[in-house]
Design a protein around this motif. Sequence first.
Motif, short mmCIF file in Angstrom:
data_model
loop_
_atom_site.label_atom_id
_atom_site.label_comp_id
_atom_site.label_asym_id
_atom_site.label_seq_id
_atom_site.Cartn_x
_atom_site.Cartn_y
_atom_site.Cartn_z
N ASP A 139 -22.26 -8.23 -17.35
CA ASP A 139 -21.67 -7.61 -18.54
C ASP A 139 -21.85 -6.09 -18.51
O ASP A 139 -20.96 -5.33 -18.89
CB ASP A 139 -22.31 -8.18 -19.80
CG ASP A 139 -21.83 -9.59 -20.09
OD1 ASP A 139 -20.78 -9.97 -19.53
OD2 ASP A 139 -22.50 -10.30 -20.86
N ARG A 141 -22.00 -4.18 -15.98
CA ARG A 141 -21.03 -3.60 -15.04
C ARG A 141 -19.70 -3.33 -15.76
O ARG A 141 -19.10 -2.26 -15.61
CB ARG A 141 -20.84 -4.56 -13.86
CG ARG A 141 -19.80 -4.12 -12.84
CD ARG A 141 -19.67 -5.20 -11.79
NE ARG A 141 -18.50 -5.01 -10.97
CZ ARG A 141 -18.54 -4.89 -9.63
NH1 ARG A 141 -19.68 -4.88 -9.02
NH2 ARG A 141 -17.44 -4.76 -8.95
N LYS A 142 -19.26 -4.32 -16.55
CA LYS A 142 -18.00 -4.15 -17.29
C LYS A 142 -18.11 -3.02 -18.31
O LYS A 142 -17.19 -2.21 -18.45
CB LYS A 142 -17.64 -5.45 -18.03
CG LYS A 142 -17.08 -6.51 -17.13
CD LYS A 142 -16.69 -7.72 -17.98
CE LYS A 142 -16.72 -8.99 -17.14
NZ LYS A 142 -16.84 -10.18 -17.98
N ASP B 44 -12.91 -2.76 -7.56
CA ASP B 44 -14.08 -3.64 -7.54
C ASP B 44 -14.98 -3.35 -6.35
O ASP B 44 -16.20 -3.34 -6.47
CB ASP B 44 -13.63 -5.11 -7.49
CG ASP B 44 -13.39 -5.65 -8.89
OD1 ASP B 44 -13.98 -5.11 -9.84
OD2 ASP B 44 -12.61 -6.61 -9.03
N GLN B 134 -9.34 -3.65 -20.61
CA GLN B 134 -10.32 -4.24 -19.70
C GLN B 134 -10.13 -5.75 -19.53
O GLN B 134 -10.51 -6.30 -18.51
CB GLN B 134 -11.73 -3.95 -20.23
CG GLN B 134 -12.75 -4.00 -19.12
CD GLN B 134 -14.15 -3.69 -19.61
OE1 GLN B 134 -14.41 -3.66 -20.81
NE2 GLN B 134 -15.04 -3.46 -18.68
N TYR B 135 -9.55 -6.37 -20.54
CA TYR B 135 -9.36 -7.82 -20.47
C TYR B 135 -7.98 -8.21 -19.96
O TYR B 135 -7.56 -9.35 -20.08
CB TYR B 135 -9.60 -8.44 -21.85
CG TYR B 135 -11.02 -8.24 -22.35
CD1 TYR B 135 -12.09 -8.77 -21.63
CD2 TYR B 135 -11.29 -7.55 -23.52
CE1 TYR B 135 -13.39 -8.59 -22.06
CE2 TYR B 135 -12.59 -7.37 -23.96
CZ TYR B 135 -13.64 -7.88 -23.23
OH TYR B 135 -14.92 -7.71 -23.65
#
Lengths: 163, 140
Positions: A139, A141-142, B44, B134-135
């Motif tokens: 979490d 990291r996000k 990523d 973000q989602y």
Amino acid sequence: MKKMLTAIALSAMLFYLPACKGKVKDADVKTAVEAALASTPGYSGLMVDVKDGAVTITGEVTEASAKTALQSTVSAVKGVKSVLDNTTVMAPPPPPAPDIAADDPLTKGVTDALKDHPGIKATVNDGVITVTGEIKAADWRKVKMALDGLKPKKVDASGLKVK
Amino acid sequence: MALQDKYKELLDAAKASGVNNLQAIEKDGVLYVDGEAPSGAVKDQLWDMYNKIDPNFLAGDMVMNVNVAAAAPGAKAKVTTEKSNLNIRKGPGTDQPIVGKAAHHSIVTLVSKTNDQWWLIRTDKGEEGYAYAQYLTPEG
């Protein structure tokens, strides 16, 4: 007596003639030095002054290395007897500044980013986001991705516990 | 230049993987890395390297703002929340009223990108509003 004077004058002229022949005019030296500088990058806009073969260069060079090489570049020009380097090195351009968001949009963005993470809290002060609390590594990291995207000055997570 | 050295591996990888407009500015003990990654996978990968160099991102010496190249309006995006549905709001901000929900793992249409945080989307049911970027994971 008159004849004698003429003879002296003549011989004097003869004596000086070869010397005159080898001498390059100051104006020609100036032109040649200017040409030499124009063909070398970093020397644009320099002023050249020549007096009796003594060359004085003034102005700004772009880099220290250009200033170092100036002496040899100019003294290689025909007719140059001496070189006085009065140039200065230009101040380097200031490094680009990072783009930092103001506290108001930062605070709003931080609220949005932390909405789904009740375990942590964050404050914004002068561009610095200080995060405290406890959060799972995945979490965090996000959240860190989201916070970095807000253009903060810094994300201070020294008070954060990552599980 | 100390931080450029610390994160050299990451910066080199960013260059090699085609991050556009890559910029690394070091100021007052913080390295600011900006750029546009060609894909979410590249972003990523860079965050994986960041995590390796600075475990859990706790050093506070880097702000990495590498975005994924903007999806074109009309493109599809998947709702990649953990398990809940995604709120659709009247405006870009969590202080805005909720006007709808996009189901977890459903596909929505990207109408426009307000900023890096909020996108205007439309669900297949025709609900339109702002969702937290973000989602949302652009498809394809």
